[in-house]
Design a protein around this motif. Structure first.
Motif, mmCIF file in Angstrom:
data_model
loop_
_atom_site.group_PDB
_atom_site.id
_atom_site.type_symbol
_atom_site.label_atom_id
_atom_site.label_comp_id
_atom_site.label_asym_id
_atom_site.label_seq_id
_atom_site.Cartn_x
_atom_site.Cartn_y
_atom_site.Cartn_z
ATOM 1 N N ALA A 104 37.397 50.978 60.085
ATOM 2 C CA ALA A 104 36.872 51.023 58.718
ATOM 3 C C ALA A 104 37.301 49.798 57.929
ATOM 4 N N THR A 105 37.232 48.643 58.543
ATOM 5 C CA THR A 105 37.711 47.412 57.909
ATOM 6 C C THR A 105 36.981 47.119 56.599
ATOM 7 N N TYR A 106 35.662 47.303 56.600
ATOM 8 C CA TYR A 106 34.894 47.018 55.386
ATOM 9 C C TYR A 106 35.296 47.955 54.247
ATOM 10 N N LEU A 107 35.427 49.248 54.534
ATOM 11 C CA LEU A 107 35.794 50.194 53.477
ATOM 12 C C LEU A 107 37.210 49.947 52.978
ATOM 13 N N GLU A 108 38.113 49.527 53.869
ATOM 14 C CA GLU A 108 39.467 49.180 53.432
ATOM 15 C C GLU A 108 39.412 48.039 52.424
ATOM 16 N N TRP A 109 38.556 47.050 52.713
ATOM 17 C CA TRP A 109 38.381 45.940 51.772
ATOM 18 C C TRP A 109 37.723 46.422 50.478
ATOM 19 N N LYS A 110 36.662 47.182 50.609
ATOM 20 C CA LYS A 110 35.874 47.617 49.448
ATOM 21 C C LYS A 110 36.713 48.437 48.473
ATOM 22 N N HIS A 111 37.648 49.219 49.007
ATOM 23 C CA HIS A 111 38.465 50.092 48.167
ATOM 24 C C HIS A 111 39.782 49.425 47.756
ATOM 25 N N GLY A 112 39.862 48.116 47.887
ATOM 26 C CA GLY A 112 41.096 47.411 47.570
ATOM 27 C C GLY A 112 40.913 46.329 46.521
ATOM 28 N N PRO A 113 41.986 45.611 46.203
ATOM 29 C CA PRO A 113 41.961 44.644 45.098
ATOM 30 C C PRO A 113 41.140 43.397 45.376
ATOM 31 N N TYR A 114 40.958 43.021 46.641
ATOM 32 C CA TYR A 114 40.206 41.802 46.920
ATOM 33 C C TYR A 114 38.726 41.973 46.579
ATOM 34 N N ALA A 115 38.193 43.155 46.833
ATOM 35 C CA ALA A 115 36.811 43.422 46.428
ATOM 36 C C ALA A 115 36.675 43.351 44.909
ATOM 37 N N GLN A 116 37.701 43.848 44.202
ATOM 38 C CA GLN A 116 37.663 43.819 42.739
ATOM 39 C C GLN A 116 37.661 42.385 42.208
ATOM 40 N N GLN A 117 38.255 41.478 42.979
ATOM 41 C CA GLN A 117 38.333 40.073 42.564
ATOM 42 C C GLN A 117 37.258 39.215 43.218
ATOM 43 N N ALA A 118 36.305 39.861 43.923
ATOM 44 C CA ALA A 118 35.163 39.175 44.555
ATOM 45 C C ALA A 118 35.603 38.179 45.622
ATOM 46 N N ILE A 119 36.719 38.467 46.304
ATOM 47 C CA ILE A 119 37.131 37.689 47.466
ATOM 48 C C ILE A 119 36.607 38.423 48.692
ATOM 49 N N LEU A 120 35.684 37.791 49.410
ATOM 50 C CA LEU A 120 34.923 38.449 50.470
ATOM 51 C C LEU A 120 35.501 38.141 51.846
ATOM 52 N N HIS B 36 42.243 43.643 53.943
ATOM 53 C CA HIS B 36 42.030 45.004 54.448
ATOM 54 C C HIS B 36 43.388 45.551 54.843
ATOM 55 N N ASN B 37 43.436 46.733 55.425
ATOM 56 C CA ASN B 37 44.708 47.326 55.806
ATOM 57 C C ASN B 37 45.359 46.550 56.951
ATOM 58 N N LEU B 38 46.661 46.713 57.063
ATOM 59 C CA LEU B 38 47.415 46.198 58.206
ATOM 60 C C LEU B 38 47.985 47.373 58.984
ATOM 61 N N PRO C 154 45.750 46.639 51.293
ATOM 62 C CA PRO C 154 45.878 45.287 50.746
ATOM 63 C C PRO C 154 46.783 45.257 49.517
ATOM 64 N N ARG C 155 47.708 44.307 49.520
ATOM 65 C CA ARG C 155 48.695 44.135 48.451
ATOM 66 C C ARG C 155 49.582 45.377 48.289
ATOM 67 N N GLY C 156 49.574 46.230 49.297
ATOM 68 C CA GLY C 156 50.398 47.426 49.257
ATOM 69 C C GLY C 156 51.653 47.282 50.104
ATOM 70 N N TYR C 157 52.433 48.354 50.166
ATOM 71 C CA TYR C 157 53.654 48.332 50.965
ATOM 72 C C TYR C 157 53.987 49.738 51.439
ATOM 73 N N LYS C 158 54.866 49.800 52.421
ATOM 74 C CA LYS C 158 55.430 51.067 52.872
ATOM 75 C C LYS C 158 56.914 50.861 53.100
#
Length: 488
Positions: free
Chosen positions: A222-238, A338-340, A412-416
């Motif tokens: 689900a790489t695309y959805l991980e991107w779409k639901h994250g901050p890079y999509a909000q900043q229009a970084i594709l 996207h997620n790591l 993206p930009r998250g942590y655990k």
């Protein structure tokens, strides 16, 4: 008469309820229009005509720089990839070629729509099929059908191939699409050029970077959805802003959310599949293709560097009653949009290796150190997924997995945060802790099984010089070492 009327009404109401219940029970969650999707479970659509698809070398005659960048990219190797071929061969044996065509639709789109690809293996295939995701695939995409898919999301190649048009009066016209307004001389009389806003959007990539189960439509990738639901999509970084540029530009895009300039884009499609690039470089060198081997090794080095730039670690102690009791490791996704990890997360492995030593150098605690047979210890802290089938039992096979029993990736930009208990010797005043975030593309035994399953026409020793599967290379994405006092 009235009692009869009431009885008839009651019967009618009951009948309507039964019919409604039957209709609801019969209604599938994921409707499939097989007329609309003739290559199902691949969701490719083709504006079928006699317009030919062209091999990449044809495109390279006028676009040498773009051809060189693409040649050796993972897109160029998508169908030849021996790990993919092993997985495809296993899938065909398990569920049949009609279902495995879902994989082929993204790994060799032209091979599927033209019927050239009829199963696993590379023998007797034209260049248009062998070359995976070639120039003529991406630049023939005229649209997507994301909303019409069974899941109403991008999945399994939900794009439309339109290589050109036929006119009874004017004959054939090849049409190639790109993200910018074409110049008057574009195409050189060989093809017509058209500006395509789709090529400036992540939707173009979404079609194949969303892999769903062929029947249950569960998102295995689900790489695309991980991107779409994250901050890079909000900043229009594709996708294109990070994967079609060099490493320095990738870091800038990820760190500052600044889009690349037009001249900074490249057809490298660089990601994390360094194992494929490394194997292919060895095969090219063995075959005497020195320029291609060098290009592949450049891809390999970029992929490793990209992984090393994606994450960071922070180490901090946890004290109770004045004594050190735990180590906290914060794993941060600092640059991946996207997620790591992403993609086939139930196969890929990203984990923490932690070692603590006292002043004498004696190891007092360790976790995540690879065993001699290539496996990881049971206590290893992994960031990936565990797949399961309809019986809720563990599985790694994509044709079986219809859910995740565990899905533990970093957005993206998250942590655990991960906590490790530590019991330092009473005499120790300090300990040295080394933490590594490590990555490999599969567990050792999984890779061995897939490479053993390659079709008979792929000779691993002849092509790659492999007599046995070597230990899979591991990339240390981030390393942090610190000295910690055992008491406050």
């Amino acid at each position: 008469m009235k009692p009869t009327f009431r009885l008839s009404a009651a019967l009618l109401a009951a009948l309507l309820l039964v019919l409604a219940g039957a209709a609801m029970a019969a209604s599938p969650v994921f409707d499939v229009d097989r007329t609309f999707y003739p290559y199902y479970p691949s969701l490719i659509k083709w504006d079928k005509s006699t317009i030919p698809f062209n091999a990449p070398e044809v495109c390279g005659s006028c676009h040498p720089q773009q051809f060189k960048e693409w040649n050796g990219s993972v897109h160029s190797l998508a169908f030849k990839d021996p790990v993919y071929q092993g997985e495809l061969n296993k899938g065909v044996k398990a569920v049949g070629h009609d279902i495995a065509r879902q994989c082929e639709g993204c790994h060799s789109p032209i091979g599927v729509v033209t019927g050239a690809v009829k199963g696993p293996g590379l023998a007797n295939l034209p260049a248009t099929a062998l070359n995976g995701v070639s120039c003529d695939v991406c630049h023939s995409v005229s649209g997507v059908t994301h909303w019409q898919t069974p899941s109403h999301e991008p999945e399994n190649g939900s794009f439309i191939l339109s290589p050109g048009v036929e006119d009874p009066n004017n004959g054939q016209t090849l049409i190639k699409r790109g993200p910018f307004k074409p110049s008057e001389e574009c195409g050189g009389g060989f093809h017509e050029c058209r500006e395509s806003s789709l090529h400036l959007r992540a939707d173009l990539c979404a079609s194949c970077h969303q892999v769903y189960h062929y029947e249950a439509h569960f998102p295995l990738e689900a790489t695309y959805l991980e991107w779409k639901h994250g901050p890079y999509a909000q900043q229009a970084i594709l996708c294109q802003d990070c994967h079609m540029v060099d490493i320095a530009t990738f870091k800038r895009s990820a760190d500052t959310f600044r889009k690349p300039e037009r001249q900074e884009y490249r057809h490298v499609f660089n990601g994390a599949n360094y194992l494929l690039s490394y194997l292919a470089a060895g095969a090219a060198k063995k075959n005497g293709e020195e320029e291609l081997a060098a290009n592949l090794m450049k891809q390999y080095e970029m992929e490793v560097e990209r992984l090393k730039a994606a994450a960071a670690l922070e180490l901090s102690p946890v004290y109770r009653g004045g004594r050190l009791v735990e180590l906290k490791v914060r794993v941060k996704n600092i640059r991946a949009g996207h997620n790591l990890p992403t993609s086939l997360t139930n196969v890929r492995q990203m984990w923490l290796e932690l070692t603590a030593k006292d002043e004498t150098g004696t190891v007092i605690m360790s976790s995540g150190t690879i065993n001699p047979d290539g496996s990881l210890p049971e206590n290893s802290r992994l960031f990936n997924s565990d797949g399961m089938g309809n019986d809720f039992h563990f599985s790694v096979d994509p044709w079986v997995i219809t859910a995740f029993s565990r899905h533990d990736t970093i957005p993206p930009r998250g942590y655990k945060d991960v906590y490790f208990g530590v019991a330092a010797p009473a005499a120790a005043k300090k300990i040295v802790v080394t933490a590594k975030l490590r990555f490999r593309q599969a567990e050792q035994h999984v890779a061995e099984e897939l490479l053993k399953a390659v079709p008979k026409d792929i000779d691993l020793e002849q092509l790659y010089g492999l007599r046995a599967v070597p230990p899979l290379p591991v990339v240390d994405m981030a390393v942090q070492e610190t000295t910690i006092a055992t008491s406050l």
